[in-house]
Design a protein around this motif. Structure first.
Motif, short mmCIF file in Angstrom:
data_model
loop_
_atom_site.label_atom_id
_atom_site.label_comp_id
_atom_site.label_asym_id
_atom_site.label_seq_id
_atom_site.Cartn_x
_atom_site.Cartn_y
_atom_site.Cartn_z
N SER A 7 0.85 -1.18 0.00
CA SER A 7 0.00 0.00 0.00
C SER A 7 0.89 1.23 0.00
O SER A 7 2.10 1.13 0.22
CB SER A 7 -0.92 0.01 1.23
OG SER A 7 -0.15 0.05 2.41
N GLY A 8 0.28 2.39 -0.27
CA GLY A 8 1.01 3.63 -0.16
C GLY A 8 1.39 4.30 -1.47
O GLY A 8 1.93 5.41 -1.47
N GLY A 9 1.11 3.65 -2.58
CA GLY A 9 1.41 4.28 -3.86
C GLY A 9 0.49 5.45 -4.12
O GLY A 9 -0.46 5.71 -3.39
N CYS A 32 15.50 -12.27 2.37
CA CYS A 32 15.74 -11.00 1.69
C CYS A 32 14.35 -10.44 1.32
O CYS A 32 13.61 -11.07 0.56
CB CYS A 32 16.59 -11.19 0.45
SG CYS A 32 16.95 -9.63 -0.39
N MET A 33 14.04 -9.30 1.90
CA MET A 33 12.77 -8.63 1.61
C MET A 33 13.08 -7.35 0.85
O MET A 33 14.05 -6.65 1.18
CB MET A 33 12.05 -8.26 2.91
CG MET A 33 11.71 -9.43 3.80
SD MET A 33 10.34 -10.38 3.18
CE MET A 33 9.00 -9.20 3.26
N GLY A 34 12.26 -7.02 -0.13
CA GLY A 34 12.58 -5.80 -0.84
C GLY A 34 11.55 -5.36 -1.85
O GLY A 34 10.45 -5.91 -1.92
N TRP A 35 11.95 -4.38 -2.61
CA TRP A 35 11.08 -3.74 -3.58
C TRP A 35 11.71 -3.79 -4.97
O TRP A 35 12.88 -3.46 -5.13
CB TRP A 35 10.84 -2.28 -3.19
CG TRP A 35 10.16 -2.13 -1.87
CD1 TRP A 35 10.75 -2.04 -0.65
CD2 TRP A 35 8.76 -2.06 -1.64
NE1 TRP A 35 9.80 -1.93 0.32
CE2 TRP A 35 8.57 -1.92 -0.25
CE3 TRP A 35 7.63 -2.08 -2.47
CZ2 TRP A 35 7.30 -1.82 0.33
CZ3 TRP A 35 6.38 -1.97 -1.90
CH2 TRP A 35 6.23 -1.84 -0.52
N MET A 92 5.36 0.59 -11.47
CA MET A 92 4.63 -0.27 -10.53
C MET A 92 5.66 -0.84 -9.57
O MET A 92 6.64 -1.47 -9.99
CB MET A 92 3.93 -1.40 -11.28
CG MET A 92 3.16 -2.35 -10.39
SD MET A 92 1.71 -1.58 -9.65
CE MET A 92 0.61 -1.55 -11.08
N TYR A 93 5.44 -0.62 -8.29
CA TYR A 93 6.37 -1.08 -7.26
C TYR A 93 5.78 -2.32 -6.59
O TYR A 93 4.63 -2.30 -6.13
CB TYR A 93 6.61 0.01 -6.22
CG TYR A 93 7.53 1.10 -6.70
CD1 TYR A 93 7.13 1.99 -7.70
CD2 TYR A 93 8.81 1.23 -6.18
CE1 TYR A 93 7.99 2.98 -8.16
CE2 TYR A 93 9.68 2.23 -6.63
CZ TYR A 93 9.25 3.09 -7.62
OH TYR A 93 10.11 4.07 -8.08
N SER A 94 6.61 -3.36 -6.53
CA SER A 94 6.16 -4.62 -5.94
C SER A 94 7.09 -5.04 -4.82
O SER A 94 8.31 -4.93 -4.94
CB SER A 94 6.12 -5.73 -7.00
OG SER A 94 5.20 -5.44 -8.02
N GLN A 120 1.06 1.35 -7.68
CA GLN A 120 1.54 2.27 -8.70
C GLN A 120 2.06 3.56 -8.08
O GLN A 120 1.41 4.15 -7.21
CB GLN A 120 0.42 2.61 -9.70
CG GLN A 120 0.80 3.59 -10.78
CD GLN A 120 1.82 3.02 -11.77
OE1 GLN A 120 1.80 1.84 -12.09
NE2 GLN A 120 2.71 3.89 -12.25
N VAL A 121 3.22 3.98 -8.55
CA VAL A 121 3.80 5.26 -8.17
C VAL A 121 3.96 6.09 -9.45
O VAL A 121 4.60 5.64 -10.40
CB VAL A 121 5.17 5.08 -7.47
CG1 VAL A 121 5.86 6.43 -7.28
CG2 VAL A 121 4.99 4.37 -6.14
#
Length: 125
Positions: A7-9, A32-35, A92-94, A120-121
């Motif tokens: 959330s937060g886009g 490993c967690m990330g974007w 698009m950020y995942s 989406q950003v």
């Protein structure tokens, strides 16, 4: 099976800030967690990652000094604070998770088994 919900886009003008959140169904050590982000016509690229054991972080060169990644293990949540946003950050950020050392996989989305639906950003000039 790890489920991830981002959330937060949103839409923001260049120079603005956004904070993305990713809530995980489970949050444990040695992941490993990330974007990652994916813009039309471009390959998916790793943006920022954190190793859940110890908190080592990894960033794409284009976001160093502007983006910060953090985690709240009690809330099972990963964050991406994005400052000084540029139009080229539009994508698009995942959120993604891999049971691996970040140093080995943070540039390689194919190694990440778990993905969120994306948020989406959009950064306008």
């Amino acid at each position: 099976q790890v489920q991830l919900v981002e959330s937060g886009g949103g839409s923001v003008q260049a120079g603005g800030s956004l904070k993305l959140s990713c809530v995980a169904s489970e949050y444990t050590y040695d992941y490993c967690m990330g974007w990652f982000r994916h813009a039309p016509g471009k390959e998916r690229e790793g943006v920022a990652h954190i190793y859940t054991t110890g908190g080592a972080t990894f960033f794409h060169d284009s976001v160093k000094g502007r983006f910060t990644i953090s985690q709240d293990t009690a809330k099972k949540t990963l964050y991406l604070q994005m400052n000084s946003l540029k139009p080229e950050d539009t994508a698009m950020y995942s959120c993604a998770a891999a049971r691996a050392y970040c140093s080995d996989v943070y540039r390689r989305p194919e190694y990440f088994a778990y993905w969120g639906q994306g948020t989406q950003v959009t950064v306008s000039s």
